[in-house]
Design a protein around this motif. Sequence first.
Motif, PDB file in Angstrom:
ATOM      1  N   LEU A  34      51.303  39.136  49.238  1.00 15.58           N
ATOM      2  CA  LEU A  34      49.941  38.694  50.109  1.00 15.58           C
ATOM      3  C   LEU A  34      48.911  40.799  49.767  1.00 15.58           C
ATOM      4  CD1 LEU A  34      48.188  37.642  53.021  1.00 15.58           C
ATOM      5  CD2 LEU A  34      49.683  39.226  54.259  1.00 15.58           C
ATOM      6  N   SER A  35      49.357  41.482  50.036  1.00 16.52           N
ATOM      7  CA  SER A  35      49.138  42.617  48.988  1.00 16.52           C
ATOM      8  C   SER A  35      48.588  42.652  47.786  1.00 16.52           C
ATOM      9  CB  SER A  35      50.232  43.672  48.892  1.00 16.52           C
ATOM     10  OG  SER A  35      50.678  44.029  49.758  1.00 16.52           O
ATOM     11  N   VAL A  36      48.839  41.511  47.335  1.00 13.44           N
ATOM     12  CA  VAL A  36      48.106  41.182  45.637  1.00 13.44           C
ATOM     13  C   VAL A  36      47.029  40.747  46.114  1.00 13.44           C
ATOM     14  CG1 VAL A  36      48.467  39.959  43.452  1.00 13.44           C
ATOM     15  CG2 VAL A  36      50.534  41.946  44.110  1.00 13.44           C
ATOM     16  N   PHE A  37      47.309  39.205  46.792  1.00  8.45           N
ATOM     17  CA  PHE A  37      46.121  38.639  47.118  1.00  8.45           C
ATOM     18  C   PHE A  37      45.359  39.467  48.200  1.00  8.45           C
ATOM     19  CE2 PHE A  37      43.858  35.618  50.395  1.00  8.45           C
ATOM     20  CZ  PHE A  37      43.590  34.740  49.766  1.00  8.45           C
ATOM     21  N   ILE A  43      38.629  43.863  45.336  1.00  9.96           N
ATOM     22  CA  ILE A  43      37.826  44.203  44.620  1.00  9.96           C
ATOM     23  C   ILE A  43      37.316  43.185  43.879  1.00  9.96           C
ATOM     24  CG2 ILE A  43      38.795  44.423  42.014  1.00  9.96           C
ATOM     25  CD1 ILE A  43      40.838  45.715  42.437  1.00  9.96           C
ATOM     26  N   ALA A  44      37.560  41.668  43.821  1.00  7.34           N
ATOM     27  CA  ALA A  44      36.829  40.737  44.364  1.00  7.34           C
ATOM     28  C   ALA A  44      34.824  40.975  44.891  1.00  7.34           C
ATOM     29  CB  ALA A  44      37.132  39.147  43.978  1.00  7.34           C
ATOM     30  N   LEU A  65      42.151  38.627  38.652  1.00  3.07           N
ATOM     31  CA  LEU A  65      43.547  39.957  39.044  1.00  3.07           C
ATOM     32  C   LEU A  65      44.530  38.974  40.161  1.00  3.07           C
ATOM     33  CD1 LEU A  65      40.086  42.540  40.667  1.00  3.07           C
ATOM     34  CD2 LEU A  65      41.900  42.856  38.420  1.00  3.07           C
ATOM     35  N   ALA A  66      44.112  37.722  40.435  1.00  2.00           N
ATOM     36  CA  ALA A  66      45.369  37.712  41.111  1.00  2.00           C
ATOM     37  C   ALA A  66      46.233  36.943  39.930  1.00  2.00           C
ATOM     38  CB  ALA A  66      45.291  36.296  41.752  1.00  2.00           C
ATOM     39  N   VAL A  67      46.000  36.106  39.416  1.00  2.00           N
ATOM     40  CA  VAL A  67      47.249  36.115  38.167  1.00  2.00           C
ATOM     41  C   VAL A  67      47.497  37.139  37.605  1.00  2.00           C
ATOM     42  CG1 VAL A  67      47.139  34.357  35.973  1.00  2.00           C
ATOM     43  CG2 VAL A  67      46.167  33.507  38.207  1.00  2.00           C
ATOM     44  N   ALA A  68      46.681  38.171  37.190  1.00  2.00           N
ATOM     45  CA  ALA A  68      47.929  39.415  37.021  1.00  2.00           C
ATOM     46  C   ALA A  68      48.628  40.132  37.805  1.00  2.00           C
ATOM     47  CB  ALA A  68      46.459  40.674  36.218  1.00  2.00           C
ATOM     48  N   GLY A  69      47.636  39.860  38.642  1.00  2.00           N
ATOM     49  CA  GLY A  69      48.709  41.307  40.122  1.00  2.00           C
ATOM     50  C   GLY A  69      50.124  40.006  40.417  1.00  2.00           C
TER      51      GLY A  69
END
Length: 74
Positions: A34-37, A43-44, A65-69
């Motif tokens: 959830l933090s990554v999401f 940011i987006a 960013l979500a995939v990288a996170g």
Amino acid sequence: MAEHPTGPAETGAPMDYREHEKTYTLFLNGAKWLSVFVGALLIAMAAGFFGHIGLIASVLIFLVLAVAGFAMTR
């Protein structure tokens, strides 16, 4: 009437430590994802609203960013 225990509270029902560990692990993983999401979404949104780059570019930034996170936290 209600039953009143006479012994200490620590000697109550036995704990299911395996289930406790599973619940704790599930909570930590949920908080991490959830933090990554939320971070990627913020940011987006900031890039889209303040950078004037548009909706499609903001969605692409979010996905990258979500995939990288997700990849970094595995």
